[in-house]
Design a protein around this motif. Structure first.
Motif, PDB file in Angstrom:
ATOM      1  N   LEU A   1      34.188   0.302 -17.272  1.00  0.00           N
ATOM      2  CA  LEU A   1      33.960  -1.138 -17.155  1.00  0.00           C
ATOM      3  C   LEU A   1      34.457  -1.667 -15.811  1.00  0.00           C
ATOM      4  CD1 LEU A   1      34.825  -2.402 -20.755  1.00  0.00           C
ATOM      5  CD2 LEU A   1      32.570  -2.329 -19.661  1.00  0.00           C
ATOM      6  N   SER A   2      35.557  -1.103 -15.347  1.00  0.00           N
ATOM      7  CA  SER A   2      36.073  -1.524 -14.039  1.00  0.00           C
ATOM      8  C   SER A   2      35.082  -1.207 -12.934  1.00  0.00           C
ATOM      9  CB  SER A   2      37.407  -0.830 -13.756  1.00  0.00           C
ATOM     10  OG  SER A   2      38.381  -1.183 -14.721  1.00  0.00           O
ATOM     11  N   ASP A   3      34.390  -0.077 -13.058  1.00  0.00           N
ATOM     12  CA  ASP A   3      33.376   0.280 -12.061  1.00  0.00           C
ATOM     13  C   ASP A   3      32.110  -0.578 -12.201  1.00  0.00           C
ATOM     14  OD1 ASP A   3      34.811   2.230 -10.720  1.00  0.00           O
ATOM     15  OD2 ASP A   3      34.196   3.819 -12.104  1.00  0.00           O
ATOM     16  N   LEU A   4      31.671  -0.784 -13.436  1.00  0.00           N
ATOM     17  CA  LEU A   4      30.388  -1.465 -13.656  1.00  0.00           C
ATOM     18  C   LEU A   4      30.469  -2.970 -13.458  1.00  0.00           C
ATOM     19  CD1 LEU A   4      28.924   0.475 -16.738  1.00  0.00           C
ATOM     20  CD2 LEU A   4      28.596   0.871 -14.289  1.00  0.00           C
ATOM     21  N   LEU A   5      31.642  -3.536 -13.547  1.00  0.00           N
ATOM     22  CA  LEU A   5      31.770  -4.973 -13.313  1.00  0.00           C
ATOM     23  C   LEU A   5      31.740  -5.315 -11.826  1.00  0.00           C
ATOM     24  CD1 LEU A   5      34.450  -6.010 -15.979  1.00  0.00           C
ATOM     25  CD2 LEU A   5      32.011  -6.617 -15.940  1.00  0.00           C
ATOM     26  N   GLN A   6      31.926  -4.338 -10.987  1.00  0.00           N
ATOM     27  CA  GLN A   6      31.933  -4.604  -9.541  1.00  0.00           C
ATOM     28  C   GLN A   6      30.571  -5.092  -9.034  1.00  0.00           C
ATOM     29  OE1 GLN A   6      33.658  -1.177  -7.561  1.00  0.00           O
ATOM     30  NE2 GLN A   6      35.375  -1.109  -9.010  1.00  0.00           N
TER      31      GLN A   6
ATOM     32  N   GLY B   1      28.558   9.967 -20.173  1.00  0.00           N
ATOM     33  CA  GLY B   1      27.781   9.498 -21.322  1.00  0.00           C
ATOM     34  C   GLY B   1      28.007   8.027 -21.587  1.00  0.00           C
ATOM     35  N   LEU B   2      29.280   7.605 -21.576  1.00  0.00           N
ATOM     36  CA  LEU B   2      29.583   6.184 -21.782  1.00  0.00           C
ATOM     37  C   LEU B   2      29.056   5.333 -20.629  1.00  0.00           C
ATOM     38  CD1 LEU B   2      33.202   6.257 -23.237  1.00  0.00           C
ATOM     39  CD2 LEU B   2      31.165   5.346 -24.340  1.00  0.00           C
ATOM     40  N   THR B   3      29.090   5.892 -19.422  1.00  0.00           N
ATOM     41  CA  THR B   3      28.580   5.158 -18.261  1.00  0.00           C
ATOM     42  C   THR B   3      27.105   4.811 -18.446  1.00  0.00           C
ATOM     43  OG1 THR B   3      30.167   6.222 -16.768  1.00  0.00           O
ATOM     44  CG2 THR B   3      28.212   5.243 -15.776  1.00  0.00           C
ATOM     45  N   LEU B   4      26.315   5.778 -18.915  1.00  0.00           N
ATOM     46  CA  LEU B   4      24.891   5.537 -19.140  1.00  0.00           C
ATOM     47  C   LEU B   4      24.663   4.433 -20.161  1.00  0.00           C
ATOM     48  CD1 LEU B   4      23.533   9.218 -19.223  1.00  0.00           C
ATOM     49  CD2 LEU B   4      23.253   7.539 -17.401  1.00  0.00           C
ATOM     50  N   VAL B   5      25.431   4.480 -21.248  1.00  0.00           N
ATOM     51  CA  VAL B   5      25.268   3.466 -22.294  1.00  0.00           C
ATOM     52  C   VAL B   5      25.631   2.083 -21.765  1.00  0.00           C
ATOM     53  CG1 VAL B   5      26.110   2.679 -24.538  1.00  0.00           C
ATOM     54  CG2 VAL B   5      25.648   5.107 -24.157  1.00  0.00           C
TER      55      VAL B   5
ATOM     56  N   LEU C   1      13.199 -14.309 -10.261  1.00  0.00           N
ATOM     57  CA  LEU C   1      14.403 -13.472 -10.370  1.00  0.00           C
ATOM     58  C   LEU C   1      15.321 -13.783  -9.216  1.00  0.00           C
ATOM     59  CD1 LEU C   1      15.560 -11.043 -12.085  1.00  0.00           C
ATOM     60  CD2 LEU C   1      14.665  -9.556 -10.270  1.00  0.00           C
ATOM     61  N   GLU C   2      16.594 -13.852  -9.488  1.00  0.00           N
ATOM     62  CA  GLU C   2      17.576 -14.109  -8.437  1.00  0.00           C
ATOM     63  C   GLU C   2      17.807 -12.822  -7.624  1.00  0.00           C
ATOM     64  OE1 GLU C   2      20.793 -15.445 -10.904  1.00  0.00           O
ATOM     65  OE2 GLU C   2      20.413 -17.553 -10.375  1.00  0.00           O
ATOM     66  N   PHE C   3      18.096 -13.016  -6.342  1.00  0.00           N
ATOM     67  CA  PHE C   3      18.300 -11.874  -5.452  1.00  0.00           C
ATOM     68  C   PHE C   3      19.530 -11.063  -5.868  1.00  0.00           C
ATOM     69  CE2 PHE C   3      20.140  -9.955  -1.622  1.00  0.00           C
ATOM     70  CZ  PHE C   3      19.083  -9.116  -1.255  1.00  0.00           C
ATOM     71  N   GLY C   4      20.569 -11.758  -6.313  1.00  0.00           N
ATOM     72  CA  GLY C   4      21.784 -11.052  -6.736  1.00  0.00           C
ATOM     73  C   GLY C   4      21.534 -10.142  -7.932  1.00  0.00           C
ATOM     74  N   VAL C   5      20.646 -10.594  -8.832  1.00  0.00           N
ATOM     75  CA  VAL C   5      20.308  -9.763  -9.992  1.00  0.00           C
ATOM     76  C   VAL C   5      19.594  -8.499  -9.537  1.00  0.00           C
ATOM     77  CG1 VAL C   5      18.915  -9.656 -12.096  1.00  0.00           C
ATOM     78  CG2 VAL C   5      20.196 -11.740 -11.556  1.00  0.00           C
ATOM     79  N   LEU C   6      18.659  -8.646  -8.557  1.00  0.00           N
ATOM     80  CA  LEU C   6      17.957  -7.469  -8.036  1.00  0.00           C
ATOM     81  C   LEU C   6      18.930  -6.507  -7.367  1.00  0.00           C
ATOM     82  CD1 LEU C   6      15.375  -5.912  -7.405  1.00  0.00           C
ATOM     83  CD2 LEU C   6      15.120  -7.319  -5.333  1.00  0.00           C
ATOM     84  N   TYR C   7      19.874  -7.060  -6.589  1.00  0.00           N
ATOM     85  CA  TYR C   7      20.883  -6.214  -5.937  1.00  0.00           C
ATOM     86  C   TYR C   7      21.680  -5.431  -6.989  1.00  0.00           C
ATOM     87  CZ  TYR C   7      25.249  -4.863  -3.707  1.00  0.00           C
ATOM     88  OH  TYR C   7      26.330  -4.147  -3.283  1.00  0.00           O
ATOM     89  N   ALA C   8      22.122  -6.146  -8.048  1.00  0.00           N
ATOM     90  CA  ALA C   8      22.906  -5.476  -9.095  1.00  0.00           C
ATOM     91  C   ALA C   8      22.079  -4.405  -9.807  1.00  0.00           C
ATOM     92  CB  ALA C   8      23.424  -6.512 -10.094  1.00  0.00           C
ATOM     93  N   PHE C   9      20.783  -4.716 -10.033  1.00  0.00           N
ATOM     94  CA  PHE C   9      19.906  -3.752 -10.709  1.00  0.00           C
ATOM     95  C   PHE C   9      19.754  -2.470  -9.892  1.00  0.00           C
ATOM     96  CE2 PHE C   9      18.352  -6.058 -14.351  1.00  0.00           C
ATOM     97  CZ  PHE C   9      17.817  -5.051 -15.155  1.00  0.00           C
ATOM     98  N   ILE C  10      19.520  -2.628  -8.578  1.00  0.00           N
ATOM     99  CA  ILE C  10      19.381  -1.445  -7.711  1.00  0.00           C
ATOM    100  C   ILE C  10      20.668  -0.633  -7.729  1.00  0.00           C
ATOM    101  CG2 ILE C  10      19.083  -0.685  -5.324  1.00  0.00           C
ATOM    102  CD1 ILE C  10      17.195  -3.066  -4.934  1.00  0.00           C
ATOM    103  N   THR C  11      21.810  -1.312  -7.702  1.00  0.00           N
ATOM    104  CA  THR C  11      23.096  -0.617  -7.758  1.00  0.00           C
ATOM    105  C   THR C  11      23.253   0.139  -9.074  1.00  0.00           C
ATOM    106  OG1 THR C  11      24.072  -2.360  -6.387  1.00  0.00           O
ATOM    107  CG2 THR C  11      25.589  -0.864  -7.539  1.00  0.00           C
ATOM    108  N   TYR C  12      22.879  -0.517 -10.185  1.00  0.00           N
ATOM    109  CA  TYR C  12      23.006   0.121 -11.496  1.00  0.00           C
ATOM    110  C   TYR C  12      22.050   1.302 -11.639  1.00  0.00           C
ATOM    111  CZ  TYR C  12      26.046  -3.595 -13.250  1.00  0.00           C
ATOM    112  OH  TYR C  12      27.096  -4.442 -13.454  1.00  0.00           O
ATOM    113  N   ILE C  13      20.837   1.175 -11.048  1.00  0.00           N
ATOM    114  CA  ILE C  13      19.899   2.300 -11.107  1.00  0.00           C
ATOM    115  C   ILE C  13      20.491   3.517 -10.399  1.00  0.00           C
ATOM    116  CG2 ILE C  13      17.725   3.139 -10.103  1.00  0.00           C
ATOM    117  CD1 ILE C  13      17.293   1.823 -12.689  1.00  0.00           C
ATOM    118  N   ARG C  14      21.074   3.291  -9.236  1.00  0.00           N
ATOM    119  CA  ARG C  14      21.708   4.425  -8.533  1.00  0.00           C
ATOM    120  C   ARG C  14      22.884   4.971  -9.338  1.00  0.00           C
ATOM    121  NH1 ARG C  14      19.733   5.690  -3.855  1.00  0.00           N
ATOM    122  NH2 ARG C  14      18.544   4.214  -2.584  1.00  0.00           N
ATOM    123  N   GLN C  15      23.662   4.063  -9.924  1.00  0.00           N
ATOM    124  CA  GLN C  15      24.767   4.521 -10.766  1.00  0.00           C
ATOM    125  C   GLN C  15      24.254   5.201 -12.023  1.00  0.00           C
ATOM    126  OE1 GLN C  15      27.076   0.911 -11.352  1.00  0.00           O
ATOM    127  NE2 GLN C  15      28.522   1.500  -9.731  1.00  0.00           N
ATOM    128  N   PHE C  16      23.047   4.835 -12.462  1.00  0.00           N
ATOM    129  CA  PHE C  16      22.464   5.440 -13.659  1.00  0.00           C
ATOM    130  C   PHE C  16      22.156   6.925 -13.426  1.00  0.00           C
ATOM    131  CE2 PHE C  16      18.575   6.561 -16.009  1.00  0.00           C
ATOM    132  CZ  PHE C  16      19.025   6.368 -17.311  1.00  0.00           C
TER     133      PHE C  16
END
Length: 642
Positions: A57-62, A170-174, A299-314
């Protein structure tokens, strides 16, 4: 196993390796057995899970904080420096939190894993030590070394790497999916399209990778076993100039292992790069879809930025899990192999009341067996060993031995001993002679209960050896073999076999008794001299004298010498003969000899041929009989004269 036999066996294995398929392992049952080791550490695993969740959670909230900073501050045109500063401090706090809880998670999990692996390794070694002699005849020492070392190390990597990855990644993916749906459900649903594709790729590679890795592990095991067997028989290889042939066979095994490794590497690279391509394509698609939504103000630009980050983290945890696939396969194969050993029951086991064979035993035999069990426990505690029911003291075991109509074979249809009857009186010195393959050593193996007879019974003081606990039987019967085994350690430890209840003074007295004291005193540190493996710093005769000192220390009621002077010169043989005269006093003694001079003074000599007793009597009686013993004697005299 003798070196020549070992080399022959592994030459046969080379041919068998190509043609014989591997047995299908029972993965489910092996992992189910692992649950018994995991259960005591449930609280530790709970702590690991909690720390993992906090760290993730500490990583994903960033990225979510960055979304807030972009959409609520920068894109909104605000100049709220204090809000950005707060976000920076929270971001720093999340980074520190991720570091601290990841550190705790790793250390706790490593501690649990090391504890479990250490316990399994200890139990595995103990289980192997309990196996009967037949098991070691069938199983190479190299394979067992691989199980105790390499397989347990693979299990260690499972806890150190795979289990940690399953927890964290595994938890990271969820949680990534949770965060993406929290940001925008439409884009998250587009991302879900990836799951079937990932599943298809994983399923396609899974079976192939398992087969590939198991092949590599099997070939490694066989190569290690081949090396171990060759090292143990190196003197034989050099004497017969077999270096090139053995090197050729090693190169063949090494080549097979090399090919299996290359196949494994190619599979891993293909699997990993497939996910890299999929990751890049996913980022491109999300950028295109999300970018269109941003330009259309949906869509807000910040949401797109977060999505791209999460996809890479995925894809990062997926790649990590992929990299651990080999280790998972290694652990799966290792667990199965280890539990295959655990599932192996000893051919020879102590009888317990309630078994059919015990129920069929005589009541007196049961009472004596129970008395001997009590004596074993008492002896282990250093107490006077007494059978409470019969008043039997360990010192009262006389050593009366009876082979009653016994038959035995190592392989069905190939009899080694046939309907043999033999009675040995307490304190009698018996010599056993015969040509190679006559069944002399097999007779001794049956008395020591390394194997069980198929027919008949062997009794000590009227008690069937199958009714006597093995620990008691081996305390009653002392065995000195042709090649006495000495361990790495001091002379003191080798005489008392690391039994601290036997004092130093008792060891020295035993060595003096058999004539080994003068030899030991010449060593650099006397009784504290450290011996190398197998006692290679001592001559064959000196090693035998130390083995005789063991007999004095442990005080068995029956003494067996299995060709103990076969490889000694005449002067050393005389020392051994003197030691034999000493240690055989007040003991029932059986001497298997190639040199007839060592048993000419025996009370009785048994001549064996094809698993049967063909002649018996003392030396003069057998000479006058003019049978096989006389032929053996005249042949030995001719050799001496020549």
């Amino acid at each position: 196993m003798r070196p020549a036999q070992a080399i022959h066996n592994w030459q046969m294995d080379q041919k068998a390796d190509v043609n014989q398929p591997e047995p299908k392992p029972q993965y489910v049952s092996a992992f189910r057995a692992m649950s018994g080791y995991i259960r005591p550490h449930l609280w530790g695993f709970t702590l690991v899970l909690c720390c993992t969740i906090i760290a993730i959670l500490s990583d994903l909230l960033q990225p979510y904080l960055m979304k807030i900073a972009i959409d609520d501050n920068l894109m909104a045109g605000k100049n709220d420096f204090s809000a950005l500063l707060i976000i920076c401090f929270v971001y720093l706090g999340l980074s520190l939190s991720s570091f601290v809880f990841s550190y705790i998670q790793n250390n706790v999990l490593q501690g649990i894993g090391q504890s479990i692996v250490s316990r399994i390794r200890k139990q595995l070694f103990g289980h192997i030590m309990k196996q009967s002699m037949g098991y070691f005849d069938r199983t190479s020492s190299g394979s067992l070394i691989t199980h105790v070392s390499s397989d347990t190390e693979a299990l260690n990597q499972f806890f150190n790497q795979v289990l940690l990855s399953l927890f964290r990644d595994g938890l990271t993916l969820v949680l990534i999916f949770v965060m993406m749906f929290r940001l925008d459900a439409t884009l998250a649903l587009y991302c879900l399209i990836l799951m079937p594709i990932i599943a298809v790729i994983a399923i396609a590679f899974r079976s192939f990778m398992r087969t590939t890795y198991q092949l590599a592990r099997t070939r490694l095991s066989r190569m290690v076993a081949f090396v171990a067997e060759n090292l143990s028989g190196m003197h034989l290889i050099q004497v017969f100039h077999q270096q090139k042939e053995q090197e050729k066979q090693f190169n063949e095994r090494n080549k097979l292992y090399f090919q299996a490794n290359l196949r494994e590497i190619r599979t891993n690279v293909l699997f990993g790069r497939t996910f890299d391509i999929l990751s890049n394509l996913s980022v491109a698609c999300i950028t295109w879809i999300g970018g269109s939504a941003v330009l259309g103000h949906h869509l807000e630009f910040g949401v797109l930025y977060a999505f791209i980050t999460y996809i890479r983290q995925f894809f990062q945890p997926i790649n990590t899990i992929t990299q651990q696939w080999n280790t998972l396969q290694s652990a799966t194969v290792a667990i199965t192999r280890i539990w295959t050993i655990f599932a192996t029951k000893p051919d020879i086991e102590d009888r317990v009341e309630g078994q059919d064979d015990v129920a069929a035993a005589s009541e007196s035999g049961k009472k004596k067996a129970n008395g001997l069990r009590q004596m074993t426990l008492a002896t282990a505690r250093g107490q006077e060993a007494v059978d409470e029911e019969n008043g039997l003291v360990l010192g009262d075991v006389k050593g009366d031995i009876a082979f009653e109509h016994i038959s035995f074979s190592y392989e069905e249809g190939i009899p080694i001993i046939r309907e043999l009857d033999l009675h040995i009186s307490p304190g009698e010195l018996i010599g056993v002679v015969g040509t190679t393959g006559a069944g002399k050593s097999s007779l001794i193996s049956l008395l020591c209960r390394f194997y069980d007879v198929q027919e008949g019974s062997i009794r000590i003081d009227g008690t069937d050896v199958r009714d006597i606990p093995q620990a008691t039987l081996h305390r009653l019967v002392g065995l000195v073999q042709q090649e006495p085994y000495l361990y790495s350690g001091s002379i003191i430890d080798n005489v008392r076999m690391f039994d601290e209840t036997i004092t130093r003074e008792e060891v020295i007295a035993a060595c003096e008794f058999v004539g080994a004291d003068a030899i030991v005193q010449k060593l650099p540190e006397g009784y504290d001299t450290k011996l190398s493996e197998r006692g290679s710093g001592l001559s064959a005769g000196e090693r035998q004298l130390i083995s005789f000192a063991r007999i004095i220390v442990f005080k068995p009621k029956v003494l067996i010498l299995d060709e103990a002077s076969a490889n000694l010169d005449s002067q050393t043989e005389q020392l051994i003969q003197n030691a034999l005269n000493v240690v055989s006093q007040q003991r029932t003694t059986i001497v298997i000899a190639h040199r007839l001079s060592t048993i000419m003074q025996a009370d009785r000599i048994i001549v064996m041929s094809r698993g049967q007793i063909v002649e018996q009597g003392n030396h003069h009686e057998l000479i006058e009989l003019g049978g096989q013993y006389r032929e053996l004697y005249e042949h030995s005299q001719g050799q001496i004269a020549g």
